[in-house]
Design an enzyme around this catalytic site. Structure first.
Site, short mmCIF file in Angstrom:
data_model
loop_
_atom_site.label_atom_id
_atom_site.label_comp_id
_atom_site.label_asym_id
_atom_site.label_seq_id
_atom_site.Cartn_x
_atom_site.Cartn_y
_atom_site.Cartn_z
N ARG A 1 55.00 41.92 60.85
CA ARG A 1 53.64 41.79 60.33
C ARG A 1 53.67 41.11 58.98
O ARG A 1 54.57 41.36 58.17
CB ARG A 1 53.02 43.19 60.10
CG ARG A 1 52.82 44.00 61.35
CD ARG A 1 51.59 43.63 62.09
NE ARG A 1 50.38 43.68 61.28
CZ ARG A 1 49.21 43.20 61.69
NH1 ARG A 1 49.09 42.65 62.89
NH2 ARG A 1 48.15 43.26 60.90
N LEU B 1 52.25 41.08 55.42
CA LEU B 1 51.66 42.18 54.65
C LEU B 1 50.68 41.65 53.61
O LEU B 1 50.87 40.57 53.05
CB LEU B 1 52.78 42.97 53.96
CG LEU B 1 53.75 43.62 54.95
CD1 LEU B 1 55.04 44.03 54.25
CD2 LEU B 1 53.10 44.83 55.63
N ASN C 1 63.27 44.06 52.77
CA ASN C 1 63.18 43.43 54.10
C ASN C 1 64.53 42.78 54.40
O ASN C 1 65.30 42.47 53.50
CB ASN C 1 62.09 42.35 54.08
CG ASN C 1 61.89 41.71 55.44
OD1 ASN C 1 61.92 42.39 56.48
ND2 ASN C 1 61.73 40.40 55.48
N HIS D 1 65.97 39.41 56.54
CA HIS D 1 65.52 38.19 57.20
C HIS D 1 66.76 37.49 57.78
O HIS D 1 67.77 37.37 57.10
CB HIS D 1 64.82 37.29 56.19
CG HIS D 1 64.26 36.05 56.82
ND1 HIS D 1 63.12 36.07 57.59
CD2 HIS D 1 64.70 34.77 56.83
CE1 HIS D 1 62.89 34.85 58.05
NE2 HIS D 1 63.83 34.05 57.59
N THR E 1 58.04 40.52 47.98
CA THR E 1 56.97 40.17 47.05
C THR E 1 55.86 39.52 47.88
O THR E 1 55.95 39.44 49.11
CB THR E 1 57.47 39.20 45.96
OG1 THR E 1 57.94 38.02 46.60
CG2 THR E 1 58.57 39.82 45.12
N GLU F 1 55.04 36.55 48.37
CA GLU F 1 55.37 35.31 49.08
C GLU F 1 56.18 35.64 50.34
O GLU F 1 57.23 36.32 50.25
CB GLU F 1 56.20 34.42 48.16
CG GLU F 1 56.40 33.02 48.67
CD GLU F 1 57.43 32.27 47.82
OE1 GLU F 1 58.02 31.32 48.33
OE2 GLU F 1 57.64 32.67 46.66
C1 GRF Z 1 66.33 41.19 63.00
O1 GRF Z 1 66.93 39.97 63.33
C2 GRF Z 1 65.71 41.09 61.64
O2 GRF Z 1 66.42 40.25 60.78
C3 GRF Z 1 64.38 40.48 61.95
O3 GRF Z 1 63.99 41.08 63.15
C4 GRF Z 1 65.13 41.49 63.89
C5 GRF Z 1 64.97 42.95 64.17
O4 GRF Z 1 65.92 43.45 65.03
N1 GRF Z 1 63.47 40.67 60.84
P1 GRF Z 1 66.00 45.02 65.32
O5 GRF Z 1 64.62 45.48 65.77
O6 GRF Z 1 66.44 45.70 64.06
O7 GRF Z 1 67.01 45.15 66.43
#
Ligand code: GRF
Length: 220
Positions: A95, A97, A111, A113, A145, A147
């Site tokens: 989502r 935010l 988070n 990524h 943050t 962004e």
């Molecule tokens: C991961 O690749 C994470 O980096 C991304 O979404 C995926 C989530 O995987 N944001 P999971 O649900 O933790 O298996």
């Protein structure tokens, strides 16, 4: 061990393999924290089952039941606050935010990524890295943050991109690294070693470089 462990609330939208990494790290004492609740914006996802199996309280707030992003985020904020978490973990929470939400949890919202930020914010990171002919890909834990995928990185881990790499094989390799770096970054946070000051991250009172720490630097 302190009497009361630091509390985490973990937000998910899917499979929850990162959530599982937190459950395991808390269970084996590697991360001295407790998962107070798991909240999903999607009903029926496997991550909810993982949480239930670990005896963790779960909550579904289906975003489809809200008229606006603001209304959804306010309800989410309210539910999270019930648990008074020390740290809020976005673990595959799909989502965008609102600024209000991000400001509310400023400095205690992390988070992960699946790219070496600042490269490839957004979606389809693995395919984009292969397409670009990159030699390496990876994952980044960062403070959130306003962004999107733009908050300051804390910890990154790299993997090599092989000549026969596919987006799927790369995603699997990167995910393994995610499961290492995310609980580790949370550990640093609950140990009080990690701090967001403005838009910079302090680790042991030192300002981190703009791409954070690389796992290779802290592994034996
Ligand atoms: C991961 O690749 C994470 O980096 C991304 O979404 C995926 C989530 O995987 N944001 P999971 O649900 O933790 O298996």
């Amino acid at each position: 061990m302190p009497d009361v462990l630091p509390k985490l609330v973990i937000l998910i939208s899917g499979s929850g393999s990162n959530l599982q990494a937190f459950i395991d790290a808390c269970a084996d004492g590697e991360l001295r924290a407790s998962v107070a609740a798991v909240i999903s914006n999607r009903p029926g996802v496997f991550g909810l089952e993982r949480a239930a199996q670990a005896g963790i309280q779960t909550c579904v707030i289906d975003h489809k039941g809200f008229d606006s992003r603001e209304q959804f985020d306010r309800e989410l904020m309210h539910q999270i606050d019930q648990f008074s978490p020390d740290l809020v973990i976005l673990a595959g929470f799909m989502r965008i935010l609102t600024p209000e939400f991000v400001r509310h949890f400023h400095g205690k919202l992390l988070n992960i990524h699946p790219s070496l930020l600042p490269n490839y914010p957004g979606l389809n990171t693995h395919a984009r890295a292969i397409e670009a002919g990159d030699s390496h890909a990876g994952a980044t834990v960062h403070f959130v943050t306003e962004e999107l995928d733009g908050g300051p990185p804390v910890l990154q881990a790299s993997v090599t991109i092989d000549s026969d790499e596919t987006a799927e094989s790369l995603a699997a390799k990167v995910l393994q690294k995610e499961h290492i770096i995310y609980p580790l970054a949370a550990r640093w946070f609950v140990e009080g070693r990690l701090l967001l000051e403005g838009n910079t991250v302090k680790f042991d009172d030192k300002t981190l470089p703009s791409n954070g720490i690389n796992l290779a630097e802290v592994q034996d």
